[in-house]
Design an enzyme around this catalytic site. Structure first.
Site, mmCIF file in Angstrom:
data_model
loop_
_atom_site.group_PDB
_atom_site.id
_atom_site.type_symbol
_atom_site.label_atom_id
_atom_site.label_comp_id
_atom_site.label_asym_id
_atom_site.label_seq_id
_atom_site.Cartn_x
_atom_site.Cartn_y
_atom_site.Cartn_z
ATOM 1 N N GLU A 10 18.562 -107.813 89.864
ATOM 2 C CA GLU A 10 18.176 -106.985 89.979
ATOM 3 C C GLU A 10 16.913 -106.560 89.446
ATOM 4 O OE1 GLU A 10 16.678 -102.912 87.929
ATOM 5 O OE2 GLU A 10 19.045 -103.601 86.856
ATOM 6 N N CYS A 29 14.392 -99.136 84.609
ATOM 7 C CA CYS A 29 14.198 -100.207 85.667
ATOM 8 C C CYS A 29 14.168 -98.807 87.164
ATOM 9 C CB CYS A 29 15.031 -101.482 86.227
ATOM 10 S SG CYS A 29 16.626 -100.437 86.267
#
Length: 500
Positions: free
Chosen positions: A245, A279
């Protein structure tokens, strides 16, 4: 001349990693730095523990994971305070982060048997004499490399699911938040004292690289795209599978029929929570022309009311001191290229803090639009319609999350976003929904945590067939006869020869 230590920057002193607050410089913890040999030894201990942990079965692991969840919930204030001290995050934001992590532990523990347990799979006529069976077996030892921006929620999104699937976990927390990582591991050991099922190793990037090469059976990483590529390269040496990720540059689209008050409120939260160090944070907004001016006014009004500071403020310090330079560069570049600050601007950068900054009319080729900023900044650009908005949103190599505000077309527009996730009339909500997978595409990585897909990431699919009767159409045998082959040909034409 002795270098001056910048608060919040990791410091190694006498073989220990010293963690300090980016706001005050107060020490948050001292953890032993692991050598390459230490990392390998930790993985070896975990390998033996993994056999014991897998042997507990789904019910035994469920009980222990729920007890761990209970400890974290009862001590939520203590953990939130540590997150605040070590990373600077406001206590309220830390509480929300921990609450979301608790939900994921709970869901993974309660659903692992249903998703991963043995089950019979329907067979087809061509092999009707066999039964099919499927189960997901644990890898053994899973390595987890966590980030500093969400030091509880993000690593638990991998670790809890890996543990529920029957794996042991070796966790390398970020060097900016090692004390939080060790606290989580220590609380797990309180409810699982028998074996070192969940362990931590500490240090800088070289320790993460050692974990990649340590013999773990799979590695889950969360961090920047640049580091994700290094992790993948290191794991490729031994064909160790990875779940990545990586970075994001998420966009929000505001359509003409959007509820502008709700859109502005969600935008400010999605862009500025955790000082923009998210993020899946909203870093770009594309608002259609008829509502652009009204939307910007509402965003500026809401963002302008936020407070900035060390304690009790809405926005805390930038956790990683070097990130301040990135934020400053993006703001300066946007302004130099003709972008207009309607809130904040270059003067908003006051290390270790950055005050909310909203920029409009920023060229699409500027750093503030194309690169991950990871700060409390936002670009809002005018587009003629949602088609142009989608085109601009999808123009980057990132593809993590996104958001769409509107009524009639919002869901259809969300489907068109090149991203792993999207929220309609909200922001970031897919992260907290334990039933949904979480992950990106392109330079935002691949693989999924959370939900059923997240559980399956941490189990190897094992297929088993079992004969239950004599074969009427023997094919996989040297004992077949020409007559058998003729019957196979006839069966193929009957079953598959039609056009539909």
């Amino acid at each position: 001349m002795t270098a001056v230590h910048v608060p919040g920057t990791p410091l190694i002193e006498d073989g220990r990693l010293v963690s300090t607050s980016p706001a005050t410089g107060a020490e948050a913890g001292r953890l032993p730095v692991a050598t390459e040999a230490d990392v390998r030894a930790t993985v070896e201990r975990a390998r033996a523990a993994a056999d014991w942990w897998a042997g507990l079965g789904f019910a035994g692991r469920r009980d222990r994971l729920l007890r761990w969840r209970g400890v974290l919930a009862r001590r939520i204030e203590e953990l939130a305070d540590l997150v605040h001290v070590e990373g600077g995050k406001p206590v309220g934001d830390a509480v929300v982060e921990i609450l979301t992590a608790l939900e994921h532990i709970d869901w993974a523990a309660r659903n692992a048997r249903r998703v991963l347990g043995p089950r019979r799979v329907r067979t087809r006529l061509i092999l009707a004499e066999f039964t099919g069976h499927l189960e997901y077996q644990p890898y053994g030892v899973v390595g987890v490399i966590g980030p500093w921006n969400y030091p509880v929620f993000t690593p638990i999104g991998s670790a809890a699911y890996a543990l529920a699937a029957g794996n042991a976990v070796v966790f390398k927390p970020s060097e900016y938040t090692p004390a939080v990582g060790q606290w989580l591991v220590d609380r797990f050991a309180e409810v699982v004292p028998e074996q070192p099922v969940f362990q931590a190793v500490h240090g800088l990037g070289d320790v993460g690289a050692a974990l990649c090469r340590s013999g773990v059976a799979k590695l889950a990483f969360t961090g920047s795209t640049a580091t994700a590529k290094k992790v993948m390269a290191a794991c490729a040496e031994t064909l160790t599978p990875v779940l990545l990720e990586a970075g994001g540059k998420d966009a929000m689209i505001v359509d003409a029929d959007a509820d502008l008050d709700a859109a502005a409120e969600a935008c400010v939260w999605g862009a500025l929570t955790n000082a923009g160090q998210t993020c899946i944070g909203i870093e770009r907004v594309y608002a259609v022309d008829p509502v652009f001016d009204a939307f910007v006014d509402k965003v500026v009004a809401k963002a302008g009311r936020l407070t900035v500071g060390p304690d009790g403020a809405d926005i805390g310090p930038i956790t990683m001191p070097s990130q301040v330079d990135v934020i400053r560069r993006h703001i300066d570049d946007a302004v130099a290229r003709g972008g207009r600050p309607v809130l904040g601007g270059p003067e908003a950068v006051q290390p270790p803090y950055v005050h909310p900054t909203v920029l409009v009319d920023v060229p699409e080729d500027s750093a503030a639009v194309r690169e991950e900023t990871f700060g409390p900044t936002l670009t809002v650009n005018r587009v003629r319609d949602v088609d142009e908005a989608v085109e601009r949103a999808n123009a980057l190599s990132y593809g993590l999350g996104g958001s769409v505000f509107g009524r009639r077309r919002a869901v259809a527009v969300a489907r068109r976003l090149r991203s792993g996730m999207a929220a309609v009339n909200s922001t970031l909500t897919f992260a907290g929904m334990s039933t949904l997978p979480f992950g990106g595409v392109g330079e935002s990585g691949f693989g999924r945590i959370h939900g059923e897909d997240g559980l399956r990431e941490f189990g190897r699919a094992k297929s088993i067939t079992r004969r239950r009767a004599r074969s009427l159409l023997p094919s996989m045998t040297f004992e077949r006869t020409p007559a058998d082959v003729a019957r196979l040909v006839k069966a193929a034409k009957l079953m598959y020869g039609r056009g539909r």
